[in-house]
Motif scaffolding. Structure first.
Motif, PDB file in Angstrom:
ATOM      1  N   TRP A  53     -22.671  23.744  39.934  1.00  0.00           N
ATOM      2  CA  TRP A  53     -23.094  24.268  40.960  1.00  0.00           C
ATOM      3  C   TRP A  53     -24.796  23.924  41.114  1.00  0.00           C
ATOM      4  O   TRP A  53     -25.139  23.899  42.045  1.00  0.00           O
ATOM      5  CB  TRP A  53     -22.954  25.621  40.918  1.00  0.00           C
ATOM      6  N   ALA A  54     -25.440  23.957  40.018  1.00  0.00           N
ATOM      7  CA  ALA A  54     -26.836  23.570  40.068  1.00  0.00           C
ATOM      8  C   ALA A  54     -27.112  22.104  40.594  1.00  0.00           C
ATOM      9  O   ALA A  54     -27.754  22.100  41.348  1.00  0.00           O
ATOM     10  CB  ALA A  54     -27.429  23.667  38.779  1.00  0.00           C
ATOM     11  N   GLU A  55     -26.145  21.354  40.176  1.00  0.00           N
ATOM     12  CA  GLU A  55     -26.399  19.817  40.701  1.00  0.00           C
ATOM     13  C   GLU A  55     -26.122  19.911  42.171  1.00  0.00           C
ATOM     14  O   GLU A  55     -26.825  19.118  42.814  1.00  0.00           O
ATOM     15  CB  GLU A  55     -25.284  18.924  39.806  1.00  0.00           C
ATOM     16  N   PHE A  56     -25.054  20.487  42.666  1.00  0.00           N
ATOM     17  CA  PHE A  56     -24.795  20.548  44.018  1.00  0.00           C
ATOM     18  C   PHE A  56     -25.813  21.183  44.685  1.00  0.00           C
ATOM     19  O   PHE A  56     -26.158  20.487  45.861  1.00  0.00           O
ATOM     20  CB  PHE A  56     -23.442  21.399  44.316  1.00  0.00           C
ATOM     21  N   GLN A  57     -26.545  22.166  44.375  1.00  0.00           N
ATOM     22  CA  GLN A  57     -27.570  22.740  45.197  1.00  0.00           C
ATOM     23  C   GLN A  57     -28.712  21.635  45.041  1.00  0.00           C
ATOM     24  O   GLN A  57     -29.501  21.563  46.324  1.00  0.00           O
ATOM     25  CB  GLN A  57     -28.039  23.824  44.410  1.00  0.00           C
ATOM     26  N   LYS A  58     -29.092  21.079  44.006  1.00  0.00           N
ATOM     27  CA  LYS A  58     -29.998  20.062  43.741  1.00  0.00           C
ATOM     28  C   LYS A  58     -29.862  18.985  45.108  1.00  0.00           C
ATOM     29  O   LYS A  58     -30.575  18.561  45.685  1.00  0.00           O
ATOM     30  CB  LYS A  58     -30.129  19.310  42.622  1.00  0.00           C
ATOM     31  N   GLN A  59     -28.503  18.365  45.102  1.00  0.00           N
ATOM     32  CA  GLN A  59     -28.319  17.345  46.285  1.00  0.00           C
ATOM     33  C   GLN A  59     -28.306  18.011  47.485  1.00  0.00           C
ATOM     34  O   GLN A  59     -28.671  17.323  48.347  1.00  0.00           O
ATOM     35  CB  GLN A  59     -26.811  16.942  45.929  1.00  0.00           C
ATOM     36  N   LEU A  60     -28.127  19.212  47.604  1.00  0.00           N
ATOM     37  CA  LEU A  60     -28.098  19.647  49.004  1.00  0.00           C
ATOM     38  C   LEU A  60     -29.557  19.898  49.400  1.00  0.00           C
ATOM     39  O   LEU A  60     -30.027  19.565  50.663  1.00  0.00           O
ATOM     40  CB  LEU A  60     -27.654  21.182  48.962  1.00  0.00           C
TER      41      LEU A  60
END
Length: 86
Positions: free
Chosen positions: A59-66
């Motif tokens: 989830w943290a990785e997804f938020q960073k990518q976003l």
């Protein structure tokens, strides 16, 4: 008469002994089953914790990518939903 009485007492003792042994065996198997269930619960809890950590990292990785994708879009092309509705 006396012999029949003694034989009956011995037979009763044998029956009681076998019943006692069966009860002890049942108790041991029940305790073993409980131990196995506890071990399964512990391993399940560990798996759940590991899955939770994995999910949080994902989830943290997804938020960073976003956020990175959002930064890549030029400010002029960004717009809000309200401005689109007008």
């Amino acid at each position: 008469m006396e012999e029949n009485k003694k034989n009956a007492e011995r037979a009763m003792e044998r029956v009681q002994n076998t019943q006692r042994m069966e009860m002890e065996d049942n108790k041991k198997t029940a305790e073993d089953d409980l131990r196995k269930q506890r071990l399964e619960l512990v391993s399940t809890k560990k798996e759940m914790r590991a899955n939770k950590k994995q999910w949080q990292q994902g989830w943290a990785e997804f938020q960073k990518q976003l956020e990175e994708k959002h930064k890549e879009v030029p400010k002029k092309t960004r717009c809000s939903i309200r401005s689109l509705a007008k």
